[in-house]
Motif scaffolding. Structure first.
Motif: not given
Lengths: 128, 64
Positions: A106-113
């Motif tokens: 989830c943390a990486v996904f938040l970065l990629a948004i």
């Protein structure tokens, strides 16, 4: 040679962890965590200089440096999450390990948004 | 900082195990439990410091 030293430390830590596992398994966890932390620290000290040189080369080539910064962040998140998830899994806490990995994803996904949105705007712009 | 740190933790573990057996054999189970807890606290403090250093290093290196 740095690699040999790291491998010897890993082997040593594994041996001590097994030694301590029979009587006191909490110390086996402590030894494996400490060994893992030290190995990661050694690896980080070697990785850092080439990474900075790569970043400078990228900025000269005109590619946006913050994109590489986000990639580095994702690498860092993956690094730590993997470390803790494997430590949990080693000690029979597979559920905890799965949750830790989910949090990392989830943390990486938040970065990629932001970048996903940028791509979306680009695509929409092309269609119209 | 590195290899002797691992040896230190393993040494504490082994000493606490031996002490525990000693105390249990001599009939003092409570002290045995206290010794185990004390050893565990010491080891946990050392490990927490190592992990904290690892996390700060990763945070600085990767700009997290």
């Amino acid at each position: 040679m740095e690699l040999i030293k790291i491998l010897v430390i890993c082997l040593l830590t594994a041996f001590l962890a097994v030694l301590l596992k029979q009587q006191k398994s909490e110390y086996a966890l402590a030894v494996s965590l400490a060994g893992g932390a030290i190995v990661l620290l050694l690896v980080l000290k070697n990785i850092f200089v080439p990474l900075l040189r790569l970043r400078d080369a990228l900025t000269e080539a005109g590619i946006r440096a913050d994109a590489f910064g986000v990639a580095l962040k994702a690498l860092g998140i993956g690094y730590i999450t993997g470390f803790i998830a494997d430590a949990c899994r080693d000690n029979g806490q597979a559920a905890l390990a799965a949750k830790a990995e989910f949090a990392g994803k989830c943390a990486v996904f938040l970065l990629a948004i932001p970048y996903l949105l940028a791509i979306l705007d680009l695509a929409v712009g092309l269609i119209r | 900082m590195d290899v002797d740190f691992i040896f230190r933790i393993a040494a504490v573990g082994i000493i606490v195990t031996v002490l525990n057996q000693l105390l249990v054999r001599s009939g003092r189970e409570e002290q045995a439990m206290l010794t185990t807890l004390a050893g565990l606290v010491v080891v946990l403090l050392m490990v927490v410091n190592a992990i904290a250093e690892l996390f700060t290093t990763v945070k600085n290196l990767f700009g997290l």
